[in-house]
Design an enzyme around this catalytic site. Structure first.
Site, PDB file in Angstrom:
ATOM      1  N   SER A 109       0.784  -1.240   0.000  1.00 33.46           N
ATOM      2  CA  SER A 109       0.000   0.000   0.000  1.00 33.46           C
ATOM      3  C   SER A 109       0.810   1.282   0.000  1.00 33.46           C
ATOM      4  O   SER A 109       0.226   2.368  -0.077  1.00 33.46           O
ATOM      5  CB  SER A 109      -0.969   0.001   1.180  1.00 33.46           C
ATOM      6  OG  SER A 109      -2.006  -0.915   0.914  1.00 33.46           O
ATOM      7  N   GLN A 169      -9.581 -16.359   4.079  1.00 25.02           N
ATOM      8  CA  GLN A 169      -8.720 -17.550   4.188  1.00 25.02           C
ATOM      9  C   GLN A 169      -7.397 -17.163   3.537  1.00 25.02           C
ATOM     10  O   GLN A 169      -7.348 -16.947   2.318  1.00 25.02           O
ATOM     11  CB  GLN A 169      -9.347 -18.743   3.460  1.00 25.02           C
ATOM     12  CG  GLN A 169     -10.706 -19.171   4.008  1.00 25.02           C
ATOM     13  CD  GLN A 169     -10.632 -19.552   5.475  1.00 25.02           C
ATOM     14  OE1 GLN A 169      -9.668 -20.184   5.905  1.00 25.02           O
ATOM     15  NE2 GLN A 169     -11.621 -19.123   6.248  1.00 25.02           N
ATOM     16  N   TYR A 206     -10.497   2.267   6.317  1.00 25.80           N
ATOM     17  CA  TYR A 206      -9.502   1.922   5.291  1.00 25.80           C
ATOM     18  C   TYR A 206     -10.099   0.926   4.304  1.00 25.80           C
ATOM     19  O   TYR A 206     -10.657  -0.093   4.695  1.00 25.80           O
ATOM     20  CB  TYR A 206      -8.291   1.298   5.978  1.00 25.80           C
ATOM     21  CG  TYR A 206      -7.088   1.099   5.086  1.00 25.80           C
ATOM     22  CD1 TYR A 206      -6.021   1.984   5.129  1.00 25.80           C
ATOM     23  CD2 TYR A 206      -6.999   0.011   4.231  1.00 25.80           C
ATOM     24  CE1 TYR A 206      -4.900   1.796   4.337  1.00 25.80           C
ATOM     25  CE2 TYR A 206      -5.884  -0.183   3.434  1.00 25.80           C
ATOM     26  CZ  TYR A 206      -4.835   0.712   3.492  1.00 25.80           C
ATOM     27  OH  TYR A 206      -3.724   0.527   2.704  1.00 25.80           O
ATOM     28  N   ARG A 332       0.055   8.262   5.526  1.00 24.79           N
ATOM     29  CA  ARG A 332      -0.182   8.000   6.942  1.00 24.79           C
ATOM     30  C   ARG A 332       0.694   8.909   7.799  1.00 24.79           C
ATOM     31  O   ARG A 332       1.803   9.280   7.396  1.00 24.79           O
ATOM     32  CB  ARG A 332       0.209   6.553   7.295  1.00 24.79           C
ATOM     33  CG  ARG A 332      -0.739   5.487   6.779  1.00 24.79           C
ATOM     34  CD  ARG A 332      -0.316   4.146   7.379  1.00 24.79           C
ATOM     35  NE  ARG A 332      -1.087   3.029   6.869  1.00 24.79           N
ATOM     36  CZ  ARG A 332      -2.305   2.685   7.300  1.00 24.79           C
ATOM     37  NH1 ARG A 332      -2.902   3.403   8.248  1.00 24.79           N
ATOM     38  NH2 ARG A 332      -2.921   1.632   6.798  1.00 24.79           N
ATOM     39  N   GLY A 347       2.821  -1.153   4.201  1.00 27.26           N
ATOM     40  CA  GLY A 347       2.351  -2.060   3.158  1.00 27.26           C
ATOM     41  C   GLY A 347       2.296  -3.475   3.700  1.00 27.26           C
ATOM     42  O   GLY A 347       3.146  -3.870   4.507  1.00 27.26           O
ATOM     43  N   SER A 373       4.534 -12.149   5.832  1.00 22.06           N
ATOM     44  CA  SER A 373       3.286 -11.436   6.125  1.00 22.06           C
ATOM     45  C   SER A 373       2.343 -12.363   6.864  1.00 22.06           C
ATOM     46  O   SER A 373       2.671 -13.533   7.081  1.00 22.06           O
ATOM     47  CB  SER A 373       2.631 -10.948   4.820  1.00 22.06           C
ATOM     48  OG  SER A 373       2.164 -12.053   4.079  1.00 22.06           O
TER      49      SER A 373
HETATM   50  S1  HEL Z   1      -3.993  -3.950   4.495  1.00 20.98           S
HETATM   51  C1  HEL Z   1      -3.037  -2.855   5.547  1.00 20.98           C
HETATM   52  C2  HEL Z   1      -1.923  -2.351   4.622  1.00 20.98           C
HETATM   53  N1  HEL Z   1      -2.429  -2.355   3.294  1.00 20.98           N
HETATM   54  C3  HEL Z   1      -3.722  -2.981   3.058  1.00 20.98           C
HETATM   55  C4  HEL Z   1      -3.136  -3.603   1.835  1.00 20.98           C
HETATM   56  C5  HEL Z   1      -1.868  -2.953   2.217  1.00 20.98           C
HETATM   57  N2  HEL Z   1      -3.041  -5.006   1.782  1.00 20.98           N
HETATM   58  C6  HEL Z   1      -4.091  -5.805   1.699  1.00 20.98           C
HETATM   59  O1  HEL Z   1      -5.214  -5.394   1.624  1.00 20.98           O
HETATM   60  C7  HEL Z   1      -3.754  -7.288   1.698  1.00 20.98           C
HETATM   61  C8  HEL Z   1      -4.451  -7.946   2.785  1.00 20.98           C
HETATM   62  C9  HEL Z   1      -4.117  -9.405   2.857  1.00 20.98           C
HETATM   63  C10 HEL Z   1      -2.712  -9.669   3.364  1.00 20.98           C
HETATM   64  C11 HEL Z   1      -2.551 -11.068   3.916  1.00 20.98           C
HETATM   65  C12 HEL Z   1      -1.106 -11.214   4.378  1.00 20.98           C
HETATM   66  O2  HEL Z   1      -0.808 -10.769   5.503  1.00 20.98           O
HETATM   67  O3  HEL Z   1      -0.303 -11.704   3.592  1.00 20.98           O
HETATM   68  N3  HEL Z   1      -3.462 -11.262   5.025  1.00 20.98           N
HETATM   69  C13 HEL Z   1      -4.337 -12.270   5.088  1.00 20.98           C
HETATM   70  O4  HEL Z   1      -4.443 -13.126   4.248  1.00 20.98           O
HETATM   71  C14 HEL Z   1      -5.209 -12.281   6.330  1.00 20.98           C
HETATM   72  N4  HEL Z   1      -6.156 -13.369   6.342  1.00 20.98           N
HETATM   73  C15 HEL Z   1      -3.952  -1.788   6.074  1.00 20.98           C
HETATM   74  C16 HEL Z   1      -2.422  -3.632   6.702  1.00 20.98           C
HETATM   75  C17 HEL Z   1      -1.410  -0.979   5.054  1.00 20.98           C
HETATM   76  O5  HEL Z   1      -0.568  -1.021   5.945  1.00 20.98           O
HETATM   77  O6  HEL Z   1      -1.846   0.056   4.546  1.00 20.98           O
HETATM   78  O7  HEL Z   1      -0.772  -3.080   1.867  1.00 20.98           O
END
Ligand code: HEL
Length: 398
Positions: A109, A169, A206, A332, A347, A373
């Site tokens: 992000s 998931q 968000y 941010r 991100g 992650s």
């Molecule tokens: S989420 C956040 C971060 N942003 C948003 C965006 C990004 N990323 C996503 O929307 C991906 C979400 C799935 C990530 C995944 C993982 O951790 O690999 N999580 C899952 O599968 C959970 N079940 C707001 C944290 C941001 O910091 O702005 O990048």
């Protein structure tokens, strides 16, 4: 490994170059004399007043990320010409290649900040009004005429975040979209399957959907792809040689960190998530970059090199997220334990956690990356790098 190099930052010119060989504290009076009128208000000379980074603490924070399950972690601080780096573990589990700050990675992000910059440049050019309804530019796209461009960029539109369902998931959700190519309209349609989460403008919530629509605006208003716009407006002018947007191609070219997704099931093997289209995010999250480039970008941004002072002021106008965080326009703000606020973005895409922030005057920037992650211990350890980079040993948190 922690190292410190006092280096040339060519773009800053000869005057600053000559200062860059001087230790940070000794250079303070000179720095103040170099550009006194260029900054105003609370942003003036923030970095000159910052405590020295705690490099040992930075290394320990990365160590905690490894203890929490990350294969590797690294951080780079650019402090007005002085470069400090720290790294731990491996960039590639299969080969054992070590993690260093030379690796490229998916910034997730942090892409939102790039997208916001393009739109704010379009505002500067008189092609976009932040307070106009999004539907003015994309007729009929959104179900509520009251959703403005500013609502998108500050996450106040109420548009549902379709990724909440997509990744409920973690592994099967990811594998289902890893190689998919979505159109922007398909992603917006996923969001619009659900009602708005709040009245437009009423609350911060968000949502990736906001920055998918932002990407559509870029393409509609310019007649060009977001990739072309990032390149001509940001990547080329700032000479970001390690930054690109390759959607929908799945590979990261050149030296890069492989990214590992932690499965939800305890004990299950890490999933190599490096190759993916990132089509589920596009203008909300698909840029690839390096620590050096991200630091250069954030520093140039807050120094006002990418938009007018009036637009930057709007970008740095904060909606409350919680007691220690705010959100501007694709930007941010995090308030640190030592009383300093830093600006940037985080991100989190499969395999990569990024923390990228700069002091309000842009003189000190940190980009930190763990190649894991979906792991709270790793995320929290990486969040700790901010205190070490900006608060130094006086850090009361992390
Ligand atoms: S989420 C956040 C971060 N942003 C948003 C965006 C990004 N990323 C996503 O929307 C991906 C979400 C799935 C990530 C995944 C993982 O951790 O690999 N999580 C899952 O599968 C959970 N079940 C707001 C944290 C941001 O910091 O702005 O990048």
């Amino acid at each position: 490994m922690v190292s410190r190099t006092v280096g040339a930052t060519a773009a800053l010119g000869a005057l600053v170059l000559s200062l860059s060989a001087v230790p940070a504290t000794a250079a303070e009076p000179v720095r103040a004399a170099v550009a006194p009128a260029a900054r105003t208000g609370t942003t003036a000379d923030t970095a000159a007043r910052l405590p020295k980074p705690d490099l040992a603490g930075l290394g320990s924070a990365l160590g905690k990320a490894l203890a929490g399950g990350a294969p590797g972690a690294m951080a780079r601080i650019d402090d007005n010409g002085t470069v400090s780096t720290a790294y731990r573990g491996v960039a590639d589990r299969a080969t054992g290649r070590i993690m260093t700050t030379a690796n490229r990675f998916r910034v997730g992000s942090v892409t939102k900040t790039f997208t916001a910059v393009v739109l704010l440049q379009l505002v500067d050019a008189g092609k976009l009004n932040l307070d106009a309804s999004v539907n003015t530019y994309l007729p009929g796209l959104l179900p509520d005429q009251r959703i403005t461009v500013r609502h998108l960029l500050s996450h106040r539109s109420g548009l549902y975040d379709y990724t909440d369902d997509m990744f409920a998931q973690s592994v099967s959700g990811f594998e289902a979209v890893r190689n998919k190519v979505f159109t922007y309209r398909q992603l917006v349609a996923l969001s619009l399957d659900k009602p708005l989460t709040n009245t437009p403008g009423a609350a911060y919530a968000y949502s990736n959907t906001n920055f998918v629509v932002a990407g559509m605006l870029v393409e509609e208003l310019t007649g060009r792809t977001v990739a072309q716009e990032y390149t001509t407006r940001i990547i080329k002018p700032l000479k970001l040689t390690a930054t690109d947007y390759v959607h929908p191609r799945t590979a990261i070219s050149g030296q890069h960190a492989k990214g590992y997704l932690t499965p939800g099931t305890t004990g299950a093997k890490l999933v190599d998530a490096t190759r993916q289209t990132l089509s589920w995010a596009q203008s909300a999250g698909a840029i690839i970059s390096s620590p050096k480039d991200v630091n250069t970008f954030l520093s140039a941004l807050v120094k006002g090199r990418l938009m007018s002072a009036a637009r930057l002021k709007q970008m740095e106008t904060w909606t409350k997220v919680n007691s220690t965080q705010g959100y501007g326009l694709g930007l941010r703000r995090r308030d640190l334990g030592c009383g300093i606020s830093v600006y940037g973005h985080t991100g989190a895409v499969q395999g990569y956690y990024t923390f990228a922030f700069t002091s309000p005057d842009g003189r000190r920037s940190l980009t930190a990356l763990a190649n894991a992650s979906n792991n709270a211990a790793v995320y929290n350890a990486m969040a700790g790098t901010l205190e070490k980079a900006f608060c130094g040993r006086g850090s009361s948190r992390g």
